[in-house]
Design a protein around this motif. Structure first.
Motif, PDB file in Angstrom:
ATOM      1  N   GLU A  21      -7.478  13.115  -0.955  1.00  0.00           N
ATOM      2  CA  GLU A  21      -7.694  11.845  -0.263  1.00  0.00           C
ATOM      3  C   GLU A  21      -8.810  11.991   0.764  1.00  0.00           C
ATOM      4  OE1 GLU A  21      -5.066   8.512   2.136  1.00  0.00           O
ATOM      5  OE2 GLU A  21      -4.257  10.526   1.910  1.00  0.00           O
ATOM      6  N   GLU A  51      -2.381   8.119  -4.868  1.00  0.00           N
ATOM      7  CA  GLU A  51      -1.197   7.340  -4.504  1.00  0.00           C
ATOM      8  C   GLU A  51       0.057   7.910  -5.166  1.00  0.00           C
ATOM      9  OE1 GLU A  51      -1.071   2.801  -3.707  1.00  0.00           O
ATOM     10  OE2 GLU A  51      -0.746   3.072  -5.863  1.00  0.00           O
ATOM     11  N   ASP A  53       0.854  -1.192   0.000  1.00  0.00           N
ATOM     12  CA  ASP A  53       0.000   0.000   0.000  1.00  0.00           C
ATOM     13  C   ASP A  53       0.883   1.234   0.000  1.00  0.00           C
ATOM     14  OD1 ASP A  53      -1.842   2.011   0.447  1.00  0.00           O
ATOM     15  OD2 ASP A  53      -2.819   0.993   2.108  1.00  0.00           O
ATOM     16  N   SER A  71      -3.123   1.963   4.567  1.00  0.00           N
ATOM     17  CA  SER A  71      -3.619   3.329   4.681  1.00  0.00           C
ATOM     18  C   SER A  71      -5.113   3.341   4.978  1.00  0.00           C
ATOM     19  CB  SER A  71      -3.372   4.091   3.377  1.00  0.00           C
ATOM     20  OG  SER A  71      -4.156   3.540   2.345  1.00  0.00           O
ATOM     21  N   LYS A 112      -7.197   2.887   1.614  1.00  0.00           N
ATOM     22  CA  LYS A 112      -7.395   1.523   1.112  1.00  0.00           C
ATOM     23  C   LYS A 112      -8.328   0.728   2.022  1.00  0.00           C
ATOM     24  CE  LYS A 112      -4.499   1.571  -2.502  1.00  0.00           C
ATOM     25  NZ  LYS A 112      -3.326   0.861  -2.889  1.00  0.00           N
ATOM     26  N   SER A 147      -0.236   4.195  -0.457  1.00  0.00           N
ATOM     27  CA  SER A 147      -1.014   5.354  -0.014  1.00  0.00           C
ATOM     28  C   SER A 147      -0.650   5.765   1.402  1.00  0.00           C
ATOM     29  CB  SER A 147      -2.513   5.063  -0.095  1.00  0.00           C
ATOM     30  OG  SER A 147      -2.890   4.873  -1.431  1.00  0.00           O
TER      31      SER A 147
END
Length: 180
Positions: free
Chosen positions: A158, A54, A3, A126, A129, A5
């Motif tokens: 985000e 991302e 991940d 994150s 996700k 992010s």
């Protein structure tokens, strides 16, 4: 799953790297002028909202934090690949004092490098996700996935995307951006 992010660290903790899993490759110390051009042709999938977020977060992290587990100062034309699996991920080149994202497809300068390091990617899941996973579990079959569909030219924070996903998870109506 890796991940990007959230926070991530690039570790040299293993000599035996499974290239089918998240890994990184760093090519350093350019020995050529990049006269050769490589052209990569293929089918390019449209970016999702999460992809766009991302990418921004990775670039911000690469350009502000030492993500490596060793002392490293990038040099002009160093190249970094962050891969989810074999050849699926992101490629960056250090140009004019910062990391820049290179698209996998199209023309690329080819450099020869004296040194190479590689390792595994250590990442923390994150919030984005995690929320997206919950969102996918509540949308109906045939319902448009707001992350995947049609917003490739739309920029969203985000925080705003998480708010929209949380609204849908709670069963509330989602306000789509103007012009969608």
């Amino acid at each position: 799953m890796c991940d990007f992010s959230g926070p991530f660290r690039l570790c040299t903790c293993s000599d035996d790297i499974d290239y089918s899993k998240p890994h990184w490759i760093l090519r350093m110390n350019t020995t050529s002028e990049g006269e050769d051009i490589m052209v990569t042709i293929g089918m390019m999938n449209p970016l999702t909202l999460i992809d766009k977020i991302e990418r921004r977060k990775i670039l911000r992290r690469l350009n502000t934090v030492n993500v490596f587990d060793f002392d490293y100062t990038p040099s002009e034309n160093d190249q970094l690949e962050l891969n989810f699996e074999e050849d699926d991920g992101y490629k960056f080149t250090f140009k004019k004092g910062k990391w820049v994202l290179e698209d996998w497809y199209g023309e690329h300068q080819e450099f020869e490098h004296k040194d190479q390091k590689e390792g595994v990617i250590d990442s923390i899941p994150s919030q984005l996700k995690e929320v997206y996973g919950r969102y996918l579990s509540v949308i109906n079959e045939g319902e448009m996935d707001i992350v995947q569909c049609g917003w490739t030219n739309y920029r969203m924070s985000e925080k705003k995307l998480i708010e929209l996903l949380e609204k849908r998870i709670k069963g509330e109506k989602i306000e789509l951006p103007e012009g969608y």
